[in-house]
Scaffold this motif. Structure first.
Motif, mmCIF file in Angstrom:
data_model
loop_
_atom_site.group_PDB
_atom_site.id
_atom_site.type_symbol
_atom_site.label_atom_id
_atom_site.label_comp_id
_atom_site.label_asym_id
_atom_site.label_seq_id
_atom_site.Cartn_x
_atom_site.Cartn_y
_atom_site.Cartn_z
ATOM 1 N N ILE A 61 1.358 -0.968 0.145
ATOM 2 C CA ILE A 61 0.201 -0.196 0.290
ATOM 3 C C ILE A 61 0.800 1.625 -0.283
ATOM 4 O O ILE A 61 1.243 1.978 -0.778
ATOM 5 N N GLN A 62 1.865 0.865 0.812
ATOM 6 C CA GLN A 62 3.253 2.342 0.754
ATOM 7 C C GLN A 62 3.912 2.799 -0.403
ATOM 8 O O GLN A 62 3.541 3.834 -1.032
ATOM 9 N N ALA A 63 3.616 1.216 -1.294
ATOM 10 C CA ALA A 63 4.698 1.565 -2.318
ATOM 11 C C ALA A 63 3.326 2.146 -3.113
ATOM 12 O O ALA A 63 4.278 3.085 -4.311
ATOM 13 N N LEU A 64 2.184 1.896 -3.234
ATOM 14 C CA LEU A 64 1.293 2.017 -4.436
ATOM 15 C C LEU A 64 0.878 3.779 -4.286
ATOM 16 O O LEU A 64 1.004 4.308 -5.242
ATOM 17 N N GLN A 65 1.191 3.963 -2.975
ATOM 18 C CA GLN A 65 0.616 5.677 -2.642
ATOM 19 C C GLN A 65 1.769 6.212 -3.023
ATOM 20 O O GLN A 65 1.101 7.166 -3.770
ATOM 21 N N THR A 66 3.207 6.153 -3.189
ATOM 22 C CA THR A 66 4.449 7.285 -3.642
ATOM 23 C C THR A 66 4.341 7.126 -4.725
ATOM 24 O O THR A 66 4.403 8.325 -5.248
ATOM 25 N N PHE A 67 4.256 5.546 -5.365
ATOM 26 C CA PHE A 67 3.825 5.882 -6.995
ATOM 27 C C PHE A 67 2.938 6.264 -7.531
ATOM 28 O O PHE A 67 3.314 7.556 -8.285
ATOM 29 N N PHE A 68 1.897 6.339 -7.431
ATOM 30 C CA PHE A 68 0.359 7.435 -7.379
ATOM 31 C C PHE A 68 1.120 8.581 -7.605
ATOM 32 O O PHE A 68 0.728 9.378 -7.891
ATOM 33 N N MET A 69 1.419 9.305 -6.201
ATOM 34 C CA MET A 69 1.608 10.780 -6.025
ATOM 35 C C MET A 69 2.802 10.656 -7.344
ATOM 36 O O MET A 69 2.315 12.354 -7.660
ATOM 37 N N LEU A 70 3.664 10.243 -7.178
ATOM 38 C CA LEU A 70 5.113 10.392 -8.022
ATOM 39 C C LEU A 70 4.567 11.047 -9.312
ATOM 40 O O LEU A 70 4.326 11.760 -9.991
ATOM 41 N N LEU A 71 3.418 9.547 -9.438
ATOM 42 C CA LEU A 71 2.929 9.377 -11.533
ATOM 43 C C LEU A 71 2.227 11.350 -11.479
ATOM 44 O O LEU A 71 1.784 11.672 -12.405
ATOM 45 N N ALA A 72 1.129 11.507 -10.646
ATOM 46 C CA ALA A 72 0.134 12.625 -10.883
ATOM 47 C C ALA A 72 1.949 13.904 -10.590
ATOM 48 O O ALA A 72 1.366 14.656 -11.671
ATOM 49 N N ARG A 73 2.290 13.634 -10.029
ATOM 50 C CA ARG A 73 3.812 15.317 -10.230
ATOM 51 C C ARG A 73 3.782 15.101 -11.154
ATOM 52 O O ARG A 73 4.127 16.300 -11.793
ATOM 53 N N LEU A 74 4.503 14.005 -11.574
ATOM 54 C CA LEU A 74 5.691 14.074 -12.787
ATOM 55 C C LEU A 74 4.628 14.494 -14.120
ATOM 56 O O LEU A 74 5.130 14.704 -14.317
ATOM 57 N N ASN A 75 3.401 13.732 -14.021
ATOM 58 C CA ASN A 75 2.805 14.402 -15.243
ATOM 59 C C ASN A 75 2.075 15.878 -15.194
ATOM 60 O O ASN A 75 1.960 16.317 -16.584
ATOM 61 N N LEU A 76 2.474 16.114 -14.356
ATOM 62 C CA LEU A 76 1.825 18.124 -14.169
ATOM 63 C C LEU A 76 2.907 18.494 -14.204
ATOM 64 O O LEU A 76 3.437 19.349 -14.952
ATOM 65 N N TYR A 77 4.494 18.051 -14.018
ATOM 66 C CA TYR A 77 5.964 18.907 -14.152
ATOM 67 C C TYR A 77 5.616 19.233 -15.638
ATOM 68 O O TYR A 77 6.019 19.335 -16.660
ATOM 69 N N PHE A 78 4.940 17.682 -16.759
ATOM 70 C CA PHE A 78 5.464 17.552 -18.161
ATOM 71 C C PHE A 78 4.786 17.941 -18.580
ATOM 72 O O PHE A 78 4.646 18.829 -20.164
ATOM 73 N N MET A 79 2.865 18.548 -18.373
ATOM 74 C CA MET A 79 2.227 19.047 -18.324
ATOM 75 C C MET A 79 2.766 20.579 -19.363
ATOM 76 O O MET A 79 2.665 21.102 -20.053
#
Length: 216
Positions: free
Chosen positions: A127-145
């Motif tokens: 659960i902790q690993a998935l939380q870390t990944f989804f938060m990072l995925l959201a942040r990177l997508n916005l940076y890329f945008m």
């Protein structure tokens, strides 16, 4: 989180962000009547078709990078050509915004599941690993945008701006193209670019986070 552990999160997140971005460009161009990207194998969610090695490395290291540009031929577009260019150019950043939102929704789902588990559960690490990944995925997508909306060639923002300029202003603006890589490097080296873009991306992230966790 150690460096190697971080890379295990960053690489799949970066690949997802890049792939969704470029696929959205190709899909929009195809919907407008241009099959150039399809002929060259870019109308796909296979990340290997979209990755630019240097751009991927830069995105991993400094959080700003690029993928291989999707080839399009605006002369194949149905309807107004400039409107088509704007639609194709916006498709990538908007796809990143959508993926960031979905990532936060998944983060909330995972967090809710985690909160219901006993403290001794073996699943808490997952659960902790998935939380870390989804938060990072959201942040990177916005940076890329946000990065891709910079009005400097060959980024999406430049194509959008060019499409709304007058013919004379468009010709003058296109003269910047030869200097665009140098300008981007200077903005990165002087840390001007992160100081401008990171607050914008983080503000959008905070807004989406509030929508997902505070309202939904």
């Amino acid at each position: 989180m150690g460096f190697l552990d971080g890379i295990l999160y960053v690489i799949p997140a970066v690949l997802l962000a890049m792939t969704v971005h470029e696929y959205a460009h190709a899909k929009m161009a195809h919907s407008l009547g241009d099959n150039t990207a399809q002929r060259e194998g870019r109308l796909t969610l296979n990340p290997l078709e979209h990755v630019d090695p240097l751009g991927l490395l830069m995105l991993i290291i400094v959080r700003f990078g690029w993928a291989k540009p999707v080839p399009i031929n605006p002369f194949n577009f149905k309807g107004n050509r400039d409107a088509g260019i704007i639609k194709v150019s916006l498709a990538g950043p908007l796809a990143n915004l959508a993926l960031a939102f979905v990532s936060l929704v998944l983060l909330r789902v995972v967090a809710t599941i985690g909160a219901s588990l006993p403290l001794q559960s073996d699943l808490l690490g997952v659960i902790q690993a998935l939380q870390t990944f989804f938060m990072l995925l959201a942040r990177l997508n916005l940076y890329f945008m946000v990065f891709n909306l910079i009005p400097l060639p060959p980024l999406d923002g430049s194509k959008i701006l060019t499409s709304v300029l007058s013919p004379k202003a468009r010709m003058q603006y296109q003269q910047v193209e030869a200097y665009a890589p140098l300008i981007l490097i200077l903005l990165l080296v002087t840390r001007t670019l992160p100081r401008i873009l990171v607050p914008i991306a983080e503000t959008i992230l905070s807004t989406l986070f509030f929508i997902v966790f505070g309202i939904i």
